[in-house]
Scaffold this motif. Sequence first.
Motif, PDB file in Angstrom:
ATOM      1  N   THR A   1       1.049  -0.695  -0.543  1.00 59.31           N
ATOM      2  CA  THR A   1       0.115  -0.448   0.250  1.00 59.31           C
ATOM      3  C   THR A   1       1.183   1.381  -0.051  1.00 59.31           C
ATOM      4  O   THR A   1       0.536   2.393   0.255  1.00 59.31           O
ATOM      5  CB  THR A   1      -1.184  -0.090   1.330  1.00 59.31           C
ATOM      6  OG1 THR A   1      -0.284  -0.238   2.155  1.00 59.31           O
ATOM      7  CG2 THR A   1      -1.725  -0.582   0.573  1.00 59.31           C
ATOM      8  N   SER A   2       2.179   1.125  -0.565  1.00 58.67           N
ATOM      9  CA  SER A   2       2.891   1.878  -1.254  1.00 58.67           C
ATOM     10  C   SER A   2       2.397   2.972  -1.797  1.00 58.67           C
ATOM     11  O   SER A   2       1.527   2.794  -2.720  1.00 58.67           O
ATOM     12  CB  SER A   2       4.321   2.387  -0.440  1.00 58.67           C
ATOM     13  OG  SER A   2       4.834   3.152  -0.589  1.00 58.67           O
TER      14      SER A   2
ATOM     15  N   TYR B   1       1.735   6.400   2.460  1.00 62.21           N
ATOM     16  CA  TYR B   1       2.676   7.642   2.645  1.00 62.21           C
ATOM     17  C   TYR B   1       4.113   7.968   1.272  1.00 62.21           C
ATOM     18  O   TYR B   1       4.281   7.111   1.399  1.00 62.21           O
ATOM     19  CB  TYR B   1       3.086   7.883   3.893  1.00 62.21           C
ATOM     20  CG  TYR B   1       4.382   7.279   4.562  1.00 62.21           C
ATOM     21  CD1 TYR B   1       4.691   7.338   4.478  1.00 62.21           C
ATOM     22  CD2 TYR B   1       3.018   6.164   5.304  1.00 62.21           C
ATOM     23  CE1 TYR B   1       6.109   6.204   5.362  1.00 62.21           C
ATOM     24  CE2 TYR B   1       5.103   4.543   5.558  1.00 62.21           C
ATOM     25  CZ  TYR B   1       5.687   4.905   5.705  1.00 62.21           C
ATOM     26  OH  TYR B   1       7.191   4.282   5.938  1.00 62.21           O
ATOM     27  N   ASP B   2       4.387   9.512   1.315  1.00 63.03           N
ATOM     28  CA  ASP B   2       5.315   9.489   0.448  1.00 63.03           C
ATOM     29  C   ASP B   2       6.982   9.251   1.123  1.00 63.03           C
ATOM     30  O   ASP B   2       7.801   9.309   2.852  1.00 63.03           O
ATOM     31  CB  ASP B   2       5.693  11.063   0.565  1.00 63.03           C
ATOM     32  CG  ASP B   2       6.279  11.399  -1.189  1.00 63.03           C
ATOM     33  OD1 ASP B   2       6.040  10.232  -1.985  1.00 63.03           O
ATOM     34  OD2 ASP B   2       6.537  11.996  -1.224  1.00 63.03           O
ATOM     35  N   ARG B   3       7.866   8.522   0.785  1.00 64.07           N
ATOM     36  CA  ARG B   3       9.233   7.706   1.602  1.00 64.07           C
ATOM     37  C   ARG B   3      10.536   8.797   0.772  1.00 64.07           C
ATOM     38  O   ARG B   3      10.832   8.995   2.601  1.00 64.07           O
ATOM     39  CB  ARG B   3      10.011   6.435   1.033  1.00 64.07           C
ATOM     40  CG  ARG B   3       8.863   5.521   2.114  1.00 64.07           C
ATOM     41  CD  ARG B   3       9.179   3.832   1.156  1.00 64.07           C
ATOM     42  NE  ARG B   3       8.212   3.403   1.584  1.00 64.07           N
ATOM     43  CZ  ARG B   3       7.829   2.589   2.524  1.00 64.07           C
ATOM     44  NH1 ARG B   3       8.941   2.768   3.804  1.00 64.07           N
ATOM     45  NH2 ARG B   3       6.933   1.609   2.188  1.00 64.07           N
ATOM     46  N   PRO B   4      10.190   9.897   0.245  1.00 68.43           N
ATOM     47  CA  PRO B   4      11.689  10.576  -0.123  1.00 68.43           C
ATOM     48  C   PRO B   4      11.547  11.613   1.244  1.00 68.43           C
ATOM     49  O   PRO B   4      13.184  11.583   1.448  1.00 68.43           O
ATOM     50  CB  PRO B   4      11.368  10.894  -1.244  1.00 68.43           C
ATOM     51  CG  PRO B   4      10.286  10.060  -2.152  1.00 68.43           C
ATOM     52  CD  PRO B   4       9.272   9.503  -1.327  1.00 68.43           C
ATOM     53  N   PRO B   5      11.067  12.279   1.773  1.00 63.97           N
ATOM     54  CA  PRO B   5      11.225  13.232   2.564  1.00 63.97           C
ATOM     55  C   PRO B   5      12.044  12.868   4.462  1.00 63.97           C
ATOM     56  O   PRO B   5      12.384  13.607   4.587  1.00 63.97           O
ATOM     57  CB  PRO B   5       9.378  13.686   2.886  1.00 63.97           C
ATOM     58  CG  PRO B   5       8.784  13.957   1.447  1.00 63.97           C
ATOM     59  CD  PRO B   5       9.534  12.193   0.919  1.00 63.97           C
ATOM     60  N   LEU B   6      10.693  10.941   4.065  1.00 60.77           N
ATOM     61  CA  LEU B   6      12.332  10.922   5.803  1.00 60.77           C
ATOM     62  C   LEU B   6      13.690  11.083   5.857  1.00 60.77           C
ATOM     63  O   LEU B   6      13.534  11.539   6.663  1.00 60.77           O
ATOM     64  CB  LEU B   6      12.073   9.073   5.696  1.00 60.77           C
ATOM     65  CG  LEU B   6      10.302   8.384   4.884  1.00 60.77           C
ATOM     66  CD1 LEU B   6      10.653   7.282   5.409  1.00 60.77           C
ATOM     67  CD2 LEU B   6       9.339   9.556   6.508  1.00 60.77           C
TER      68      LEU B   6
ATOM     69  N   SER C   1       6.232  16.888   9.136  1.00 66.40           N
ATOM     70  CA  SER C   1       5.696  16.172   9.871  1.00 66.40           C
ATOM     71  C   SER C   1       5.053  14.978   9.536  1.00 66.40           C
ATOM     72  O   SER C   1       5.075  14.928   7.931  1.00 66.40           O
ATOM     73  CB  SER C   1       4.387  16.949  10.328  1.00 66.40           C
ATOM     74  OG  SER C   1       3.220  16.755  10.047  1.00 66.40           O
ATOM     75  N   ALA C   2       4.675  13.949  10.084  1.00 68.12           N
ATOM     76  CA  ALA C   2       4.433  12.649   9.342  1.00 68.12           C
ATOM     77  C   ALA C   2       2.578  12.365   8.562  1.00 68.12           C
ATOM     78  O   ALA C   2       2.871  12.534   8.170  1.00 68.12           O
ATOM     79  CB  ALA C   2       3.587  11.259  10.675  1.00 68.12           C
ATOM     80  N   GLY C   3       2.005  13.781   9.187  1.00 67.60           N
ATOM     81  CA  GLY C   3       0.398  13.609   8.683  1.00 67.60           C
ATOM     82  C   GLY C   3       0.448  14.541   6.938  1.00 67.60           C
ATOM     83  O   GLY C   3       0.135  14.829   6.274  1.00 67.60           O
ATOM     84  N   ASP C   4       1.979  15.589   6.327  1.00 59.47           N
ATOM     85  CA  ASP C   4       2.457  15.861   5.492  1.00 59.47           C
ATOM     86  C   ASP C   4       2.900  15.555   4.651  1.00 59.47           C
ATOM     87  O   ASP C   4       2.597  15.158   3.503  1.00 59.47           O
ATOM     88  CB  ASP C   4       3.451  16.997   5.644  1.00 59.47           C
ATOM     89  CG  ASP C   4       2.891  18.326   6.340  1.00 59.47           C
ATOM     90  OD1 ASP C   4       2.217  18.657   6.392  1.00 59.47           O
ATOM     91  OD2 ASP C   4       4.031  19.048   7.443  1.00 59.47           O
ATOM     92  N   LEU C   5       3.004  13.753   5.015  1.00 59.63           N
ATOM     93  CA  LEU C   5       3.600  12.673   4.794  1.00 59.63           C
ATOM     94  C   LEU C   5       1.910  11.850   3.276  1.00 59.63           C
ATOM     95  O   LEU C   5       2.818  11.108   2.637  1.00 59.63           O
ATOM     96  CB  LEU C   5       4.449  11.862   5.024  1.00 59.63           C
ATOM     97  CG  LEU C   5       5.843  12.520   5.494  1.00 59.63           C
ATOM     98  CD1 LEU C   5       6.908  11.312   5.967  1.00 59.63           C
ATOM     99  CD2 LEU C   5       6.401  13.246   4.768  1.00 59.63           C
ATOM    100  N   VAL C   6       1.214  12.266   4.058  1.00 59.28           N
ATOM    101  CA  VAL C   6       0.207  11.522   3.347  1.00 59.28           C
ATOM    102  C   VAL C   6      -0.168  11.894   1.856  1.00 59.28           C
ATOM    103  O   VAL C   6       0.193  12.585   1.155  1.00 59.28           O
ATOM    104  CB  VAL C   6      -0.557  11.348   3.649  1.00 59.28           C
ATOM    105  CG1 VAL C   6      -2.130  11.461   3.135  1.00 59.28           C
ATOM    106  CG2 VAL C   6      -1.259  11.510   5.490  1.00 59.28           C
TER     107      VAL C   6
ATOM    108  N   LEU D   1       7.905   5.215   8.530  1.00 58.83           N
ATOM    109  CA  LEU D   1       8.327   5.714   8.868  1.00 58.83           C
ATOM    110  C   LEU D   1       8.550   5.713  10.151  1.00 58.83           C
ATOM    111  O   LEU D   1       9.367   6.294  10.762  1.00 58.83           O
ATOM    112  CB  LEU D   1       6.212   6.701   8.407  1.00 58.83           C
ATOM    113  CG  LEU D   1       6.202   7.750  10.129  1.00 58.83           C
ATOM    114  CD1 LEU D   1       6.830   8.956   9.416  1.00 58.83           C
ATOM    115  CD2 LEU D   1       4.459   8.034   9.312  1.00 58.83           C
ATOM    116  N   GLY D   2       8.182   4.784  11.112  1.00 62.33           N
ATOM    117  CA  GLY D   2       8.803   4.037  12.086  1.00 62.33           C
ATOM    118  C   GLY D   2      10.131   4.620  12.405  1.00 62.33           C
ATOM    119  O   GLY D   2      10.770   4.818  13.388  1.00 62.33           O
ATOM    120  N   ASP D   3      11.046   3.929  11.118  1.00 62.11           N
ATOM    121  CA  ASP D   3      12.441   4.040  10.975  1.00 62.11           C
ATOM    122  C   ASP D   3      13.182   5.667  11.924  1.00 62.11           C
ATOM    123  O   ASP D   3      13.716   5.432  12.696  1.00 62.11           O
ATOM    124  CB  ASP D   3      12.944   3.336   9.879  1.00 62.11           C
ATOM    125  CG  ASP D   3      12.522   1.955  10.011  1.00 62.11           C
ATOM    126  OD1 ASP D   3      12.781   0.833  10.603  1.00 62.11           O
ATOM    127  OD2 ASP D   3      13.420   1.362   8.560  1.00 62.11           O
TER     128      ASP D   3
END
Length: 378
Positions: free
Chosen positions: A9-10, A38-43, A53-58, A125-127
Motif C-alpha cells: 500500500t505504498s 505515505y511518501d517515503r523520499p522526505p524521510l 510532519s508525518a501528516g504532511d507525508l500522506v 516512517l517508524g525508522d
Amino acid sequence: MRTVAVVGTSLAGLRSAQELRTRGFDGRLVMIGAEPPYDRPPLSKDFLLGKVSAGDLVLAGQDDLDALGAEWHLGVRAERLGREGVTLSDGTTIAADGYVIATGAVARTLGAAGNLNGVHTLRTLGDAVSLKQDLATGPASVVVVGAGFIGAEVASACRLLGHDVTVIEAMPVPLAPVLGARMGAVCGELHAENDVRLIAGVAVAGFAGADRVTGVRLADGREIRADLVVAGIGARPATDWLTGSGIAVDDGVLVDSGCVTVNPRVIAVGDVARYRCRLRGRRVRAEHWTAANEQAGVAVENLLAGATVTHFARHGYFWSDQYGRRLQFAGVATEDVRIVEGDLASKRFVAAYHRGDALTGVFAIDSPRPFTRLRRAL
C-alpha cells in the motif's frame, strides 16, 4: 475480472489501485499492507530536519481513499500466495482474479551490529521517527555506513542538525555504479565541503559497545567513534512471501517489459519488480519514486487486458537533496561524460553521458532548467 488484490500500500500499490478505477474496473478492490500510503523520499531529508510532519507525508486524503471504494487490510503482511489466494499474517485469505505485487523492498541491515541500541536503518516512517528521536538527544558523533543517495541524504540532514558526521563507503568512489566514477567523485566532494568526513574504499568489520554502540571498527584496523550509526547500504526486494507461488523471483519479481509475470493474472510494480528494460537490453529494478509512480499505468492496462499489450519504456529519473543542493539524474551513465553547462568547481553544472554520438544520460547539480531541457533529448 471481479476481484483484484493489491499487495502493498505504498506509492506503487496506491497508484495501481487508482489506475484500476480510472480504467474502468468497478469490481472488488482489496488493499493489503502494513501501513497506510505515505511518501517515503522526505524521510531522509525534510522529515529528519523537522520541515515536514508525518501528516504532511500522506499520499492521498481520506476523501480520495474513500473514492477508491476499496476494502482495506492494514497492519498485516502477506505471508503466502497460492491457488486459494493471498494468506495474510492475521490468518485471513483473500481470493482474487488478479493480483498486483507492490510489496517494495526491505532495508538491508548491519548484521554485525546485533541488537546494539543506537544502530538504525531508514526505510519506513517508524525508522525515521526512531532516528529523529535519537538525534534529538543532543550533539552526537554519527556514522553513516553507505554513501549512496539515502546515506548521503541522512549525512546531510545530520550535519545540518549540528552533529559530527562520518560517512563510510566500501567502494573507492561513492555512487560510481550509478553515476560513473567521475561524477561519483564529484558527489563525494560534497561531504568534505560541508565538514563531513568521508572514508571510502574500506569495509566495516564490526562494532564496539555493550548495550549501545560506541564505535565502528573498519577492516583496516581503525575504530571510528559513534554515538549513532545509520545503515544506508541498500534494500532487498520483499519477495519471501512468494516462495512456492510459481512466480519467478530473482532479486525481485521477474516480469516482462509490461510488468507482467509468467502468470498474466499477476503483475508487479515498484521496487519489487525486476522488469525487462528495452532501453538497457536487460532486466533491472528501478528503485525510484518516478518508476513506482509510472509503472502502475502500464502494468494495470496489461492486467485488465489479460496480456502484455503495452510496455514500460521510460528513462529512469531520480533526484536527491544534499547539503542544500539538488542533484538530478536521468538515463544511463557511461564512461563518456561531458560537462555541457556550468563547471565542476562551483558544483553547479550539467553533465551529458554519451555512447558514440547518442545521448544516454544527464546529471546535474543545481541546474534544473538546463537539466530538464537536455533530459527531453534522451
